[in-house]
Write a protein that holds these residues in place. Sequence first.
Motif, short mmCIF file in Angstrom:
data_model
loop_
_atom_site.label_atom_id
_atom_site.label_comp_id
_atom_site.label_asym_id
_atom_site.label_seq_id
_atom_site.Cartn_x
_atom_site.Cartn_y
_atom_site.Cartn_z
N ASN A 81 -2.60 9.00 -6.09
CA ASN A 81 -2.98 8.31 -7.33
C ASN A 81 -2.96 6.79 -7.18
OD1 ASN A 81 -3.16 10.66 -9.33
ND2 ASN A 81 -1.15 11.00 -8.40
N ALA A 82 -3.10 6.31 -5.95
CA ALA A 82 -3.08 4.86 -5.71
C ALA A 82 -4.22 4.17 -6.46
CB ALA A 82 -3.18 4.57 -4.21
N PRO A 83 -3.96 2.98 -7.08
CA PRO A 83 -5.00 2.29 -7.85
C PRO A 83 -6.15 1.77 -6.98
CG PRO A 83 -2.82 1.29 -8.21
CD PRO A 83 -2.68 2.33 -7.17
N THR A 84 -5.83 1.44 -5.71
CA THR A 84 -6.85 0.88 -4.83
C THR A 84 -6.72 1.48 -3.44
OG1 THR A 84 -5.46 -0.94 -4.03
CG2 THR A 84 -6.74 -1.33 -6.07
N ALA A 85 -7.79 1.34 -2.66
CA ALA A 85 -7.78 1.83 -1.29
C ALA A 85 -6.75 1.07 -0.46
CB ALA A 85 -9.17 1.68 -0.66
N ARG A 86 -6.64 -0.25 -0.69
CA ARG A 86 -5.69 -1.04 0.06
C ARG A 86 -4.26 -0.58 -0.19
NH1 ARG A 86 -6.31 -7.46 -0.09
NH2 ARG A 86 -8.16 -6.79 1.08
N GLU A 87 -3.96 -0.29 -1.45
CA GLU A 87 -2.60 0.17 -1.78
C GLU A 87 -2.33 1.56 -1.18
OE1 GLU A 87 -1.04 -1.51 -5.91
OE2 GLU A 87 -3.11 -0.82 -6.05
#
Length: 427
Positions: free
Chosen positions: A172-178
């Motif tokens: 459920n990460a908000p972004t790909a980087r995270e």
Amino acid sequence: MSDFSRASRRIVSSIASEPGNNNGGSELAINNPNSIARKQDLQALKRQTGGLKRFPVLHPSNELLSHARKSVFKTIREDKTIKNGRQRARKLGAEKMDALTKAMCVPIRDVVKGYKTVFKSLHPFEAVVADLTVKAREKKDGMKLELALDELNDGRKKVLDLGKGWANKIKNAPTAREAESWLVQAEEEMATAYKEEVGPKVDGLLELQKALRKTPSVVLDTPACVLVGAPNVGKSSIVKAISSGTPEISNYPFTTRGMTLGHISQTYKNGLSEQCQVMDSPGLLWRADERRNEMEQLTIAAMAHLPTAVVFVMDLSGQAGDACSSVEDQLKIRKQVRDRFPRRPWVDVLAKYDLGVEEDVREELNDLIGEDAANNIVELSVHEGWGVDDLRKRVEGILKNVRTVLDVIEAEKQERRREEEEERANN
């Protein structure tokens, strides 16, 4: 079959597990979900030796961790069919975390389950050996096996929960980087948790496993004879004197003293021949069972759980060289053991006979064992060569009795198998 053989058959059938092969019972469904079938499988394994080799293979914790991390990178690849970068990074991170968690935890789960299953299925003699090995380890550094397995399982659960939590978070990460950043952080935290919660327990168990797996296996379907007596009465020398070849030394992990194992070649009326086992045993002292040390318990276990004949060795010269091997104590030990195993194929031996016998002791011994047994005592001096051939012939005789017992038991086992097959076929 002689009355002696019938008596041997009755006692061996009642106190020793039914002989089976020594292949570890790999075809038995130990994990059978059917409780009745599983109990039957465990009972079948208890009739076999080699169980100490069935413990699950365990590797050092650093190797397990390294293998788990490498396997994830080899098997999990980015799903390039997903066009959305965030979704692709989420899926890759979650799958890697899930795979890493399984790679870390499943082997530990299997080890814990395997140890508990094998301990339940050990042949009675090997159960004693395993128990003595575990107790020796506990004396050494305080490690209690049952507690160590429970702690190892608790550590596994902590790593499992941590991995599940990270997999859900990355999913459920908000972004790909995270998602990518959290995966790196998760891997490091998982490795640290594994080293702290699982690693020390695995490495402690590994040392015990090595001790258990190197313990000598006992072959149940070969006739055996065990030499029993007080310390320093000459048992090892007798094994060497009557053996067909050079005896070997069997070492047990809970003692620095090896056991001498020799062989006698037997040829039967049907023309078949085999190598029978002849072994010495740790010396027994005159005391109650609850006060016996590990080696004495091994001697008692061999007589209690294995289909063996007994050669009871005495040195009544008064020169046994051990304060615990006095003539008086030896006579008491002989009575104690014979009373406990009254139907065993048995030969009494007066060792070191060239040194003489204490005055009036022979009469006392004759009164103790009875006229028939007294007339059949083997008077032996390995040093002078007296009585060696006589003892070898006597041992061959009692080994043939054990062979008869084993053949009867095997025939009965085959008959039971046929009846079970017929019953299954009819149903």
